[in-house]
Design a protein around this motif. Sequence first.
Motif, mmCIF file in Angstrom:
data_model
loop_
_atom_site.group_PDB
_atom_site.id
_atom_site.type_symbol
_atom_site.label_atom_id
_atom_site.label_comp_id
_atom_site.label_asym_id
_atom_site.label_seq_id
_atom_site.Cartn_x
_atom_site.Cartn_y
_atom_site.Cartn_z
ATOM 1 N N TYR A 340 0.817 -1.174 -0.022
ATOM 2 C CA TYR A 340 0.000 0.029 0.006
ATOM 3 C C TYR A 340 0.799 1.202 0.055
ATOM 4 N N ASP A 341 1.908 1.091 0.655
ATOM 5 C CA ASP A 341 2.750 2.517 0.926
ATOM 6 C C ASP A 341 3.404 2.590 -0.291
ATOM 7 N N ALA A 342 3.891 1.707 -1.025
ATOM 8 C CA ALA A 342 4.565 1.546 -2.323
ATOM 9 C C ALA A 342 3.695 2.283 -3.345
ATOM 10 N N GLY A 343 2.437 2.203 -3.232
ATOM 11 C CA GLY A 343 1.730 2.543 -4.125
ATOM 12 C C GLY A 343 1.040 1.489 -5.148
ATOM 13 N N PHE A 344 1.168 0.246 -4.956
ATOM 14 C CA PHE A 344 0.752 -1.001 -5.781
ATOM 15 C C PHE A 344 -0.896 -1.034 -5.638
ATOM 16 N N TYR A 345 -1.347 -0.664 -4.492
ATOM 17 C CA TYR A 345 -2.842 -0.807 -4.475
ATOM 18 C C TYR A 345 -3.175 0.864 -4.285
ATOM 19 N N LEU A 346 -4.089 0.956 -5.318
ATOM 20 C CA LEU A 346 -4.699 2.247 -5.442
ATOM 21 C C LEU A 346 -6.131 2.667 -4.944
ATOM 22 N N ASN A 347 -6.719 1.714 -3.954
ATOM 23 C CA ASN A 347 -7.737 1.941 -3.241
ATOM 24 C C ASN A 347 -7.269 2.951 -2.048
ATOM 25 N N GLN A 348 -8.261 4.219 -1.800
ATOM 26 C CA GLN A 348 -8.083 5.060 -1.006
ATOM 27 C C GLN A 348 -8.422 4.615 0.535
ATOM 28 N N ASN A 349 -9.579 3.827 0.394
ATOM 29 C CA ASN A 349 -9.996 3.416 1.605
ATOM 30 C C ASN A 349 -9.300 2.011 2.058
ATOM 31 N N LYS A 350 -8.656 2.443 3.346
ATOM 32 C CA LYS A 350 -7.685 1.353 4.066
ATOM 33 C C LYS A 350 -8.662 0.241 4.526
ATOM 34 N N THR A 351 -9.654 0.742 5.248
ATOM 35 C CA THR A 351 -10.746 -0.034 5.886
ATOM 36 C C THR A 351 -11.139 -1.096 5.194
ATOM 37 N N GLU A 352 -11.807 -0.780 3.937
ATOM 38 C CA GLU A 352 -12.325 -1.842 3.028
ATOM 39 C C GLU A 352 -11.410 -2.578 2.517
ATOM 40 N N LEU A 353 -9.808 -2.167 2.116
ATOM 41 C CA LEU A 353 -8.941 -2.952 1.467
ATOM 42 C C LEU A 353 -8.744 -4.280 2.720
ATOM 43 N N LEU A 354 -8.529 -3.646 3.790
ATOM 44 C CA LEU A 354 -8.121 -5.105 4.857
ATOM 45 C C LEU A 354 -9.458 -5.743 5.124
ATOM 46 N N ASP A 355 -10.604 -5.172 5.290
ATOM 47 C CA ASP A 355 -11.902 -6.088 5.402
ATOM 48 C C ASP A 355 -11.914 -6.904 4.359
#
Length: 430
Positions: A340-355
């Motif tokens: 996520y920090d490296a920018g490979f995931y473009l989703n802005q919502n971290k909560t949904e990504l982790l869910d």
Amino acid sequence: MQQHYLLSYFEKLVRIDLKTQSQNNQQPDTKYLSAVISEATRQKEIFLEDFGRQLYSVGKKKQADWHVQSHQHLLIQLMDQAIEHLEVGDILNSTDPPPANTWRHLYRFLYLTLAEILSFIETEFPRHMDIECKIPDAYLYLVQGEFTATMKLLQEKADEGQVDPLLVPVLHQPFEELLCAEHSRLFVSYSHLHYLTKLSKRIKKILDHSRRGQELTESIETELHFLNFNSVAYFLYWTGRTGREIELLPTSRERLSRLIYLQKKVSQTHVKPGICLNRLHGTLQSQLLSWISVEIAYQEKNESISATLHSTGELDRWKDFKVQTRFSVPQMGAILKLLYDAGFYLNQNKTELLDFFSFFFTSVKQDTVSSQSLRSHFYKESAAVSKSIREILGELINVSHKGVSVLFYFAWNFYIFHDFLLSVDGVVAL
């Protein structure tokens, strides 16, 4: 009638005698001036002494109300007629009093005498008064300074960035007519003036006691909700701003969550009973709750429509599916954080990504990953976990190198075989 007897002298004096005398004489006669002042003073003392006694002899509340209100209305009419001959400074006591031998001096004396009588009624018998009655025009001049100071301070705070500038014209609107220099034919009731006076004082208190960086807009809005500021302009301001905030949220679930929170907040807001800006409109609380309810219904419908885009069979297919991994939960959280920090995931919502990962991925030790546990390790720093992630990345690099080596082996053998065929063809040709 007896109920009007206490004001009969003032009514005849203002409406008939003074008009006639001022038209016939450029200046009042000294004896006439002295006699009027003396008699007006005597009539005032009689009123202050006898009015209460007359009121309590009436008996029934309805008749008592009529007794007070009839005197209230007449006093206001006489005061308005008196100030037609005065200047604003005479009302505010901001200029030197007019010369004693002028009609203006006499009208000013009568205005102050009538104002004292009305103030007596307002102070002693407020529950019998007509609060929807028009106030004396002079009252508008008396409150101008206070209202102007409050609006000026509000504008200064907006210029400094401490108050939402869009809120300033909304608050200024109900004061606009009252801040004009002239008030001819302007109807302002006692209840409306009482409301604006209270509103002005509460806003000024908030602004005076504020500190730089404090959220003034929210404090002012809380006060507006408490005072039932049911202005159309404020309703449009609040719903417009809230609507824009809702639309900026990325998912329907977040929008619904925000709306439900606002519904709870507005419902639980304490409202001062029996007070409002406009009696012809519904309460501010009911208007806002109605708007929020419509928005919630819209978002729920919109969410329902979006859900139907996928067939039930397709959703059922992935209901129990899990991607099985060799990661531990700490490793999964750490590598997700890294990507996520490296920018490979473009989703802005971290909560949904982790869910999503907690629902569809498993760890090496457990089939079900808690979203709370994954979230904890996403933000947690651990040297041991970081070391294990570097080892995993090292394995991936080795696998990548092996893939390149195999490809190179096949390419090299193809090249040798191709040369061999060419050499065979050469021998055959010879």
